[in-house]
Design a protein around this motif. Structure first.
Motif, PDB file in Angstrom:
ATOM      1  N   ARG A  44       0.837  -1.207   0.000  1.00 31.05           N
ATOM      2  CA  ARG A  44       0.000   0.000   0.000  1.00 31.05           C
ATOM      3  C   ARG A  44       0.869   1.253   0.000  1.00 31.05           C
ATOM      4  O   ARG A  44       0.737   2.140   0.829  1.00 31.05           O
ATOM      5  N   LEU A  45       1.792   1.309  -0.961  1.00 28.51           N
ATOM      6  CA  LEU A  45       2.594   2.500  -1.202  1.00 28.51           C
ATOM      7  C   LEU A  45       1.877   3.343  -2.246  1.00 28.51           C
ATOM      8  O   LEU A  45       1.601   2.862  -3.353  1.00 28.51           O
ATOM      9  N   VAL A  46       1.566   4.584  -1.913  1.00 24.25           N
ATOM     10  CA  VAL A  46       0.813   5.454  -2.814  1.00 24.25           C
ATOM     11  C   VAL A  46       1.699   6.613  -3.245  1.00 24.25           C
ATOM     12  O   VAL A  46       2.132   7.423  -2.421  1.00 24.25           O
ATOM     13  N   ALA A  47       1.977   6.687  -4.544  1.00 22.18           N
ATOM     14  CA  ALA A  47       2.771   7.790  -5.100  1.00 22.18           C
ATOM     15  C   ALA A  47       1.829   8.907  -5.535  1.00 22.18           C
ATOM     16  O   ALA A  47       0.858   8.667  -6.247  1.00 22.18           O
ATOM     17  N   VAL A  48       2.139  10.127  -5.113  1.00 22.11           N
ATOM     18  CA  VAL A  48       1.279  11.283  -5.377  1.00 22.11           C
ATOM     19  C   VAL A  48       2.015  12.259  -6.292  1.00 22.11           C
ATOM     20  O   VAL A  48       3.174  12.604  -6.036  1.00 22.11           O
ATOM     21  N   ASP A  49       1.345  12.687  -7.351  1.00 21.39           N
ATOM     22  CA  ASP A  49       1.940  13.691  -8.234  1.00 21.39           C
ATOM     23  C   ASP A  49       1.980  15.036  -7.511  1.00 21.39           C
ATOM     24  O   ASP A  49       0.961  15.671  -7.279  1.00 21.39           O
ATOM     25  N   GLY A  50       3.172  15.470  -7.151  1.00 20.24           N
ATOM     26  CA  GLY A  50       3.336  16.707  -6.402  1.00 20.24           C
ATOM     27  C   GLY A  50       4.533  16.594  -5.476  1.00 20.24           C
ATOM     28  O   GLY A  50       5.185  15.548  -5.410  1.00 20.24           O
ATOM     29  N   ASN A  51       4.858  17.688  -4.753  1.00 16.77           N
ATOM     30  CA  ASN A  51       5.971  17.655  -3.819  1.00 16.77           C
ATOM     31  C   ASN A  51       5.482  17.228  -2.434  1.00 16.77           C
ATOM     32  O   ASN A  51       4.300  16.909  -2.253  1.00 16.77           O
ATOM     33  N   TYR A  52       6.402  17.229  -1.459  1.00 18.58           N
ATOM     34  CA  TYR A  52       6.024  16.753  -0.126  1.00 18.58           C
ATOM     35  C   TYR A  52       4.889  17.562   0.471  1.00 18.58           C
ATOM     36  O   TYR A  52       4.001  17.004   1.129  1.00 18.58           O
ATOM     37  N   ASP A  53       4.889  18.849   0.278  1.00 16.33           N
ATOM     38  CA  ASP A  53       3.835  19.672   0.867  1.00 16.33           C
ATOM     39  C   ASP A  53       2.464  19.295   0.314  1.00 16.33           C
ATOM     40  O   ASP A  53       1.460  19.336   1.033  1.00 16.33           O
ATOM     41  N   ASP A  54       2.409  18.897  -0.970  1.00 16.73           N
ATOM     42  CA  ASP A  54       1.155  18.412  -1.551  1.00 16.73           C
ATOM     43  C   ASP A  54       0.736  17.097  -0.905  1.00 16.73           C
ATOM     44  O   ASP A  54      -0.446  16.878  -0.594  1.00 16.73           O
ATOM     45  N   VAL A  55       1.706  16.214  -0.699  1.00 17.41           N
ATOM     46  CA  VAL A  55       1.432  14.919  -0.080  1.00 17.41           C
ATOM     47  C   VAL A  55       0.945  15.110   1.356  1.00 17.41           C
ATOM     48  O   VAL A  55      -0.009  14.459   1.799  1.00 17.41           O
ATOM     49  N   ASN A  56       1.593  16.009   2.084  1.00 17.50           N
ATOM     50  CA  ASN A  56       1.220  16.269   3.465  1.00 17.50           C
ATOM     51  C   ASN A  56      -0.194  16.848   3.557  1.00 17.50           C
ATOM     52  O   ASN A  56      -0.966  16.493   4.456  1.00 17.50           O
ATOM     53  N   LYS A  57      -0.541  17.715   2.625  1.00 19.75           N
ATOM     54  CA  LYS A  57      -1.893  18.291   2.612  1.00 19.75           C
ATOM     55  C   LYS A  57      -2.934  17.198   2.409  1.00 19.75           C
ATOM     56  O   LYS A  57      -3.978  17.171   3.083  1.00 19.75           O
ATOM     57  N   LEU A  58      -2.668  16.271   1.482  1.00 23.90           N
ATOM     58  CA  LEU A  58      -3.586  15.159   1.241  1.00 23.90           C
ATOM     59  C   LEU A  58      -3.728  14.307   2.497  1.00 23.90           C
ATOM     60  O   LEU A  58      -4.846  13.915   2.879  1.00 23.90           O
ATOM     61  N   ALA A  59      -2.613  14.017   3.159  1.00 28.66           N
ATOM     62  CA  ALA A  59      -2.659  13.204   4.376  1.00 28.66           C
ATOM     63  C   ALA A  59      -3.499  13.879   5.453  1.00 28.66           C
ATOM     64  O   ALA A  59      -4.267  13.218   6.168  1.00 28.66           O
ATOM     65  N   SER A  60      -3.368  15.189   5.591  1.00 30.07           N
ATOM     66  CA  SER A  60      -4.150  15.922   6.586  1.00 30.07           C
ATOM     67  C   SER A  60      -5.640  15.834   6.282  1.00 30.07           C
ATOM     68  O   SER A  60      -6.467  15.703   7.198  1.00 30.07           O
ATOM     69  N   GLU A  61      -5.989  15.890   5.000  1.00 27.11           N
ATOM     70  CA  GLU A  61      -7.395  15.769   4.614  1.00 27.11           C
ATOM     71  C   GLU A  61      -7.940  14.381   4.948  1.00 27.11           C
ATOM     72  O   GLU A  61      -9.057  14.238   5.467  1.00 27.11           O
ATOM     73  N   ILE A  62      -7.154  13.353   4.655  1.00 24.50           N
ATOM     74  CA  ILE A  62      -7.582  11.983   4.954  1.00 24.50           C
ATOM     75  C   ILE A  62      -7.729  11.791   6.454  1.00 24.50           C
ATOM     76  O   ILE A  62      -8.699  11.197   6.937  1.00 24.50           O
ATOM     77  N   ALA A  63      -6.757  12.328   7.223  1.00 23.91           N
ATOM     78  CA  ALA A  63      -6.803  12.202   8.687  1.00 23.91           C
ATOM     79  C   ALA A  63      -8.059  12.841   9.260  1.00 23.91           C
ATOM     80  O   ALA A  63      -8.613  12.371  10.264  1.00 23.91           O
ATOM     81  N   GLY A  64      -8.518  13.919   8.620  1.00 24.74           N
ATOM     82  CA  GLY A  64      -9.705  14.596   9.103  1.00 24.74           C
ATOM     83  C   GLY A  64     -11.002  13.915   8.728  1.00 24.74           C
ATOM     84  O   GLY A  64     -12.047  14.163   9.349  1.00 24.74           O
TER      85      GLY A  64
END
Length: 427
Positions: free
Chosen positions: A192-212
């Motif tokens: 379950r490795l998910v590669a996201v098109d974008g830089n780390y800050d984009d990835v972190n933003k997505l993670a925060s949305e999922i966490a919420g």
């Protein structure tokens, strides 16, 4: 396991927590206003939205008690937000890595006394195993169903391995352009490795949305970040213990989010408060790559305003353009008399080779950044060469081979004869 708090919400203790779930931790305290909330999956203060960190009621702790503990970070369990029976929970048991006296590198740079804290020998070959072990303990105590993270690479490796060891469903998110070795080092532990098109800050933003939105997800550096970050303190504890229970005069630490630097300083302050080391001045220096150096830029501009940047550097594990703890890094480096400095990608590559050929340590680009900044600090007179100095190597060079693969190789290609060897003039 939502973490979204507003000014009308005061978190209540997580239901079902067993007694001693977080050891000697008392609460989560805001670093800005001091407001305290219950221990749980929270990271933002409901009063001022400042970051939360773990606050403790420490018992008396002795050097002898620590020395009697296991040769990993759990020897410091009384100083961490983990239960007293933490050793019984399956984890990667990181820490107590070597502290090497770097005489050759010191001679090369003109330093009188230099040590390398080499965290490349942790289970997944980076310091991230420390922070993940603490995050895993919190996730387990909070009965999380999914263990996850956004990552620039090393964290993904550590989370994937720790999740496999603990038998918990694990999902890791990375930028799609991450170095291939780091992608493999994560994917080998989890499907379950998910590669996201974008830089780390984009990835972190997505993670925060999922966490919420998702219940039961423990994102190590999002909704259980206060517990996760405490793992970096163990670097400071170990350095002091391995120096014979004393603090170094100077220390150079890489800066990505800035959490590692702030927590090493917190560890030193805790050791002083507990009477485990002598109270003495020490200077803290932060290291960044020029292609992602918002904290260094702010330091040099003598401002507290850290302007986010779009990362453009080979030091991808440090490529966080909007560092959460940047303002605290500035405060610590200024207060201690240190500095924050940055170097170019070419200087990072040169430093990787320098460390390898002087001390036999193959570091990744983050370590190259730190050693390269150490060199620059000496050359610019910002670092006192007469004082005992520690530099932290956070990861292994096998993770970032591309950084130096075009700079090193065979000195010669010869026929299998003695005459060919002599003619090559290798020596």
């Amino acid at each position: 396991m939502s973490t979204l708090l507003d000014e009308t919400t005061t978190p209540t203790p997580s239901k079902g927590l067993r007694e001693g779930a977080f050891g000697n931790a008392r609460a989560l305290a805001c670093r800005e206003c001091g407001h305290e909330v219950a221990l749980g999956p929270f990271y933002a203060c409901p009063e001022c939205f400042g970051p939360l960190e773990v606050a403790y009621d420490f018992p008396t702790v002795t050097r002898e008690e620590i020395a009697a503990g296991p040769r990993n970070i759990w020897r410091y369990k009384a100083l961490l937000p983990v239960p007293d029976d933490i050793e019984q929970s399956p984890n990667t048991e990181p820490g107590f890595t070597r502290l090497l006296e770097a005489k050759n590198l010191a001679c090369e740079l003109g330093l009188e006394k230099l040590w390398v804290k080499d965290d490349s020998t942790n289970p997944t070959n980076s310091f991230k195993d420390r922070v993940v072990a603490c995050a895993l303990s919190a996730a387990r105590e909070l009965d999380a169903k999914v263990f996850a993270c956004p990552s620039t690479g090393n964290l993904a490796n550590a989370v994937a391995a720790a999740g496999a060891r603990a038998g918990i469903t694990t999902v890791v998110f990375i930028p799609s352009n991450l170095e291939q070795p780091k992608q493999v080092n994560s994917a080998v532990y989890t499907d379950r490795l998910v590669a996201v098109d974008g830089n780390y800050d984009d990835v972190n933003k997505l993670a925060s949305e999922i966490a919420g939105e998702e219940e039961g997800w423990a994102f190590v550096n999002v909704n259980v970040r206060p517990f996760y970050a405490e793992g970096s303190k163990t670097l400071g504890y170990e350095i002091a213990e391995q120096l014979g229970w004393r603090l170094p005069d100077q220390i150079v630490i890489p800066v990505a989010s800035g959490s590692q630097l702030t927590k090493v300083d917190k560890a030193f302050q805790e050791l002083i408060t507990l009477g485990l080391v002598e109270d003495k001045p020490y200077k803290v220096f932060g290291a960044q790559a020029t292609g992602c150096s918002p904290v260094s830029v702010a330091y040099k501009a003598e401002t507290d305003a850290i302007r986010p940047v779009k990362p453009d550097t080979i030091a991808k594990s440090l490529a966080i353009g909007n560092p959460a703890d940047g303002i605290y890094v500035l405060d610590i480096c200024r207060r201690s008399g240190g500095a924050v400095e940055d170097i170019s990608d070419d200087e990072v590559r040169e430093a990787i080779v320098l460390l390898a050929r002087t001390e036999g340590i193959f570091t990744e680009t983050a370590g190259g950044t730190t050693v390269g900044v150490l060199k620059k600090l000496v050359e610019t007179g910002q670092l006192d060469t007469s004082l005992e100095t520690v530099v932290i190597n956070t990861g292994h060079g096998l993770k970032t081979l591309d950084a130096v693969s075009d700079r090193v190789g065979p000195a010669a290609t010869i026929a299998p004869t003695y005459d060919a060897f002599v003619a090559s003039k290798v020596l």
